[in-house]
Design a protein around this motif. Structure first.
Motif, PDB file in Angstrom:
ATOM      1  N   LEU A 198       0.851  -1.192   0.000  1.00 33.81           N
ATOM      2  CA  LEU A 198       0.000   0.000   0.000  1.00 33.81           C
ATOM      3  C   LEU A 198       0.884   1.238   0.000  1.00 33.81           C
ATOM      4  N   ASP A 199       0.711   2.104  -0.998  1.00 35.01           N
ATOM      5  CA  ASP A 199       1.522   3.317  -1.072  1.00 35.01           C
ATOM      6  C   ASP A 199       0.680   4.539  -0.741  1.00 35.01           C
ATOM      7  N   GLU A 200       0.816   5.041   0.463  1.00 34.36           N
ATOM      8  CA  GLU A 200       0.066   6.212   0.938  1.00 34.36           C
ATOM      9  C   GLU A 200      -1.412   6.112   0.558  1.00 34.36           C
ATOM     10  N   PRO A 201      -2.068   5.017   0.897  1.00 31.51           N
ATOM     11  CA  PRO A 201      -3.434   4.811   0.405  1.00 31.51           C
ATOM     12  C   PRO A 201      -4.436   5.804   0.985  1.00 31.51           C
ATOM     13  N   LEU A 202      -4.065   6.471   2.074  1.00 32.30           N
ATOM     14  CA  LEU A 202      -5.050   7.311   2.759  1.00 32.30           C
ATOM     15  C   LEU A 202      -4.753   8.800   2.652  1.00 32.30           C
ATOM     16  N   SER A 203      -3.699   9.149   1.930  1.00 33.80           N
ATOM     17  CA  SER A 203      -3.249  10.548   1.904  1.00 33.80           C
ATOM     18  C   SER A 203      -4.267  11.509   1.321  1.00 33.80           C
ATOM     19  N   ALA A 204      -5.117  11.017   0.417  1.00 36.78           N
ATOM     20  CA  ALA A 204      -6.056  11.923  -0.244  1.00 36.78           C
ATOM     21  C   ALA A 204      -7.353  12.084   0.548  1.00 36.78           C
ATOM     22  N   LEU A 205      -7.459  11.404   1.679  1.00 37.43           N
ATOM     23  CA  LEU A 205      -8.736  11.403   2.405  1.00 37.43           C
ATOM     24  C   LEU A 205      -8.697  12.359   3.592  1.00 37.43           C
ATOM     25  N   ASP A 206      -9.886  12.862   3.974  1.00 38.18           N
ATOM     26  CA  ASP A 206      -9.884  13.789   5.105  1.00 38.18           C
ATOM     27  C   ASP A 206      -9.710  13.026   6.424  1.00 38.18           C
ATOM     28  N   ALA A 207      -9.401  13.773   7.473  1.00 34.42           N
ATOM     29  CA  ALA A 207      -8.911  13.177   8.722  1.00 34.42           C
ATOM     30  C   ALA A 207      -9.810  12.085   9.292  1.00 34.42           C
ATOM     31  N   GLN A 208     -11.124  12.326   9.284  1.00 36.06           N
ATOM     32  CA  GLN A 208     -12.011  11.363   9.940  1.00 36.06           C
ATOM     33  C   GLN A 208     -12.094  10.058   9.148  1.00 36.06           C
ATOM     34  N   VAL A 209     -12.261  10.179   7.837  1.00 34.44           N
ATOM     35  CA  VAL A 209     -12.340   8.995   6.972  1.00 34.44           C
ATOM     36  C   VAL A 209     -11.031   8.219   7.038  1.00 34.44           C
ATOM     37  N   ARG A 210      -9.972   8.982   7.088  1.00 36.29           N
ATOM     38  CA  ARG A 210      -8.644   8.426   7.175  1.00 36.29           C
ATOM     39  C   ARG A 210      -8.476   7.538   8.397  1.00 36.29           C
ATOM     40  N   GLU A 211      -8.936   8.041   9.528  1.00 36.99           N
ATOM     41  CA  GLU A 211      -8.833   7.291  10.773  1.00 36.99           C
ATOM     42  C   GLU A 211      -9.675   6.015  10.707  1.00 36.99           C
ATOM     43  N   GLU A 212     -10.883   6.136  10.138  1.00 35.76           N
ATOM     44  CA  GLU A 212     -11.750   4.954   9.981  1.00 35.76           C
ATOM     45  C   GLU A 212     -11.047   3.902   9.137  1.00 35.76           C
ATOM     46  N   LEU A 213     -10.458   4.363   8.030  1.00 33.04           N
ATOM     47  CA  LEU A 213      -9.831   3.408   7.111  1.00 33.04           C
ATOM     48  C   LEU A 213      -8.531   2.820   7.668  1.00 33.04           C
ATOM     49  N   GLN A 214      -7.849   3.584   8.514  1.00 31.39           N
ATOM     50  CA  GLN A 214      -6.671   3.027   9.181  1.00 31.39           C
ATOM     51  C   GLN A 214      -7.082   1.797   9.981  1.00 31.39           C
ATOM     52  N   GLU A 215      -8.157   1.949  10.756  1.00 30.73           N
ATOM     53  CA  GLU A 215      -8.642   0.824  11.560  1.00 30.73           C
ATOM     54  C   GLU A 215      -9.122  -0.312  10.673  1.00 30.73           C
ATOM     55  N   GLU A 216      -9.803   0.068   9.588  1.00 27.09           N
ATOM     56  CA  GLU A 216     -10.366  -0.909   8.656  1.00 27.09           C
ATOM     57  C   GLU A 216      -9.264  -1.752   7.998  1.00 27.09           C
ATOM     58  N   ILE A 217      -8.254  -1.083   7.486  1.00 28.86           N
ATOM     59  CA  ILE A 217      -7.158  -1.797   6.808  1.00 28.86           C
ATOM     60  C   ILE A 217      -6.458  -2.726   7.792  1.00 28.86           C
ATOM     61  N   ARG A 218      -6.234  -2.226   8.988  1.00 29.56           N
ATOM     62  CA  ARG A 218      -5.552  -3.033   9.999  1.00 29.56           C
ATOM     63  C   ARG A 218      -6.405  -4.267  10.364  1.00 29.56           C
ATOM     64  N   ARG A 219      -7.710  -4.057  10.511  1.00 28.12           N
ATOM     65  CA  ARG A 219      -8.611  -5.163  10.852  1.00 28.12           C
ATOM     66  C   ARG A 219      -8.577  -6.230   9.758  1.00 28.12           C
ATOM     67  N   VAL A 220      -8.713  -5.796   8.518  1.00 22.11           N
ATOM     68  CA  VAL A 220      -8.712  -6.729   7.384  1.00 22.11           C
ATOM     69  C   VAL A 220      -7.368  -7.462   7.298  1.00 22.11           C
ATOM     70  N   GLN A 221      -6.294  -6.705   7.461  1.00 23.49           N
ATOM     71  CA  GLN A 221      -4.948  -7.287   7.369  1.00 23.49           C
ATOM     72  C   GLN A 221      -4.758  -8.363   8.437  1.00 23.49           C
ATOM     73  N   GLN A 222      -5.234  -8.084   9.652  1.00 25.00           N
ATOM     74  CA  GLN A 222      -5.057  -9.067  10.726  1.00 25.00           C
ATOM     75  C   GLN A 222      -5.988 -10.254  10.543  1.00 25.00           C
ATOM     76  N   HIS A 223      -7.185  -9.982  10.015  1.00 25.60           N
ATOM     77  CA  HIS A 223      -8.153 -11.053   9.760  1.00 25.60           C
ATOM     78  C   HIS A 223      -7.590 -12.036   8.732  1.00 25.60           C
ATOM     79  N   LEU A 224      -7.016 -11.499   7.655  1.00 28.95           N
ATOM     80  CA  LEU A 224      -6.484 -12.352   6.588  1.00 28.95           C
ATOM     81  C   LEU A 224      -5.062 -12.830   6.885  1.00 28.95           C
ATOM     82  N   LYS A 225      -4.451 -12.245   7.916  1.00 27.43           N
ATOM     83  CA  LYS A 225      -3.060 -12.562   8.272  1.00 27.43           C
ATOM     84  C   LYS A 225      -2.139 -12.433   7.072  1.00 27.43           C
TER      85      LYS A 225
END
Ligand SMILES: Nc1ncnc2c1ncn2[C@@H]1O[C@H](COP(=O)(O)OP(=O)(O)O)[C@@H](O)[C@H]1O
Ligand SMILES: [Mg+2]
Length: 344
Positions: free
Chosen positions: A156-183
């Motif tokens: 992932l290359d700066e996947p969240l840089s274009a998003l505003d702060a709140q969406v960015r934070e949501e997606l940070q958690e989302e990506i991490r959750r998915v990444q850990q789920h799929l290991k």
């Protein structure tokens, strides 16, 4: 899958963009490349993806040399800052695209697309076109599309840089959750220290094409090895080494570079102690009250007997009642909170 990066170097003309970068990534680990713009993060990620060739060094995936494997045969999932979805294809068709290219059977594709869209909470949007989605939703589609073909590595290359702060934070958690789920073994590039600290198992801090330090978020914050890492991640008072500030010998840095000392603002306590080792005076220069936190700048130069004035920043919990500019106050730093850093 595990990834082994050994002494990768890359030149653009006469400019050394990467200078002997090495890193081991364990199976299921999430690594963040963190560093200022231009330090070589994207170049390294592109070399791993096979989109760019290295001028030196090698990369192994589960022990297998990647240099002979072209990008399209690597089966890595890649997500860039620009979502780069196909604008004329529905959300579902975007996610299905890579599977069709790989000639998955139709029924299997439909199941997989459904599964991926559910994973990123877009099950209800399958028939929409990309322009009918918000930026955050489009990046979720890009993530689902990257993950659909069961890649061995997620890049992932700066996947969240274009998003505003709140969406960015949501997606940070989302990506991490998915990444850990799929290991899934993952590497994410970011220039945002909070993003790196909150998402990564380990962070690789880069500057000018070199690795400054690799470690867990805790290590990077608590035990920075040089002044660059110390000041890039969080705030750090960096001062010339001096006798007024005692240092525990076990934190002394090794190596031949010049040394400085570093103290986190939260470790500079004000008026906390009677005169004892580690106590000196500072004159309050500025008080910034942030609600839950008060940031106080104090001049200490005259007390240390140096030619230059030094400013030490202290951070206190709460509103710092009674603190006034001009006051002379004793400061106290515990020796275990003083780090010796290489100067970078
Ligand atoms: N294709 C290229 N041609 C010439 N110089 C490049 C090219 N790609 C990157 N660079 C240079 O290499 C350095 C590292 O770039 P990059 O990897 O994009 O940094 P980052 O992603 O950390 O911002 C920069 O100085 C950049 O200008
Ligand atoms: Mg970049």
């Amino acid at each position: 899958m595990s990834l082994e990066i050994r002494k990768i170097s890359k030149f653009f003309g006469g400019m050394k963009a990467l200078d002997g970068v090495s890193l081991s990534v364990e199976t299921g680990e999430m690594i963040c490349f963190l560093g200022p713009s231009g330090c070589g993060k994207t170049t390294l990620l592109r070399i791993i993806a096979g989109l760019e060739s290295a001028d030196g060094g090698s990369i192994y995936l589960d022990g297998r040399d990647l240099s002979s494997l072209p990008a399209r045969k690597r089966n890595f999932g890649v997500v860039f800052q620009s979502y780069s979805l196909f604008p004329n294809l529905s959300v579902a068709a975007n996610v299905a695209y890579g599977l069709e290219c790989r000639r998955w059977p139709g029924a299997k594709i439909r199941t997989r697309v459904e599964e991926m869209l559910a994973l990123v909470h877009l099950g209800d949007h399958a028939r929409k076109l990309p322009h009918q989605l918000s930026g955050g939703q489009q990046q979720r589609v890009a993530l689902a599309r990257a993950l659909a073909p069961e890649p061995s590595l997620l890049l992932l290359d700066e996947p969240l840089s274009a998003l505003d702060a709140q969406v960015r934070e949501e997606l940070q958690e989302e990506i991490r959750r998915v990444q850990q789920h799929l290991k899934i073994t993952s590497i994410m590039v970011t220039h945002d220290q909070e993003e790196a600290l909150s998402m990564a198992d380990r962070v690789m801090v880069m500057k000018d094409g070199r690795v400054m330090q690799t470690g867990t978020p805790m290590d990077i914050y608590r035990k920075p090895e040089n002044s660059f890492v110390a000041q890039f991640i969080g705030k750090m008072n960096v001062l010339p080494a001096q006798k007024e500030i005692p240092v525990q010998s076990h934190v002394a840095a090794e190596g031949s570079r010049p040394r400085v000392i570093g103290i986190r603002p939260e470790d500079v306590q004000i008026a906390c102690c009677s005169r004892e080792e580690g106590t000196f005076n500072g004159v309050v220069d500025q008080v910034v009250r942030l609600g839950n936190l008060t940031r106080v700048s104090l001049r200490v130069g005259n007390i240390m007997g140096g030619e230059k004035d030094f400013t030490i920043v202290s951070e206190l919990q709460g509103m710092g009642d009674g603190l006034e500019v001009g006051a002379s106050l004793p400061l106290c730093v515990q020796p275990e909170n003083v780090r010796v850093l290489e100067w970078h």
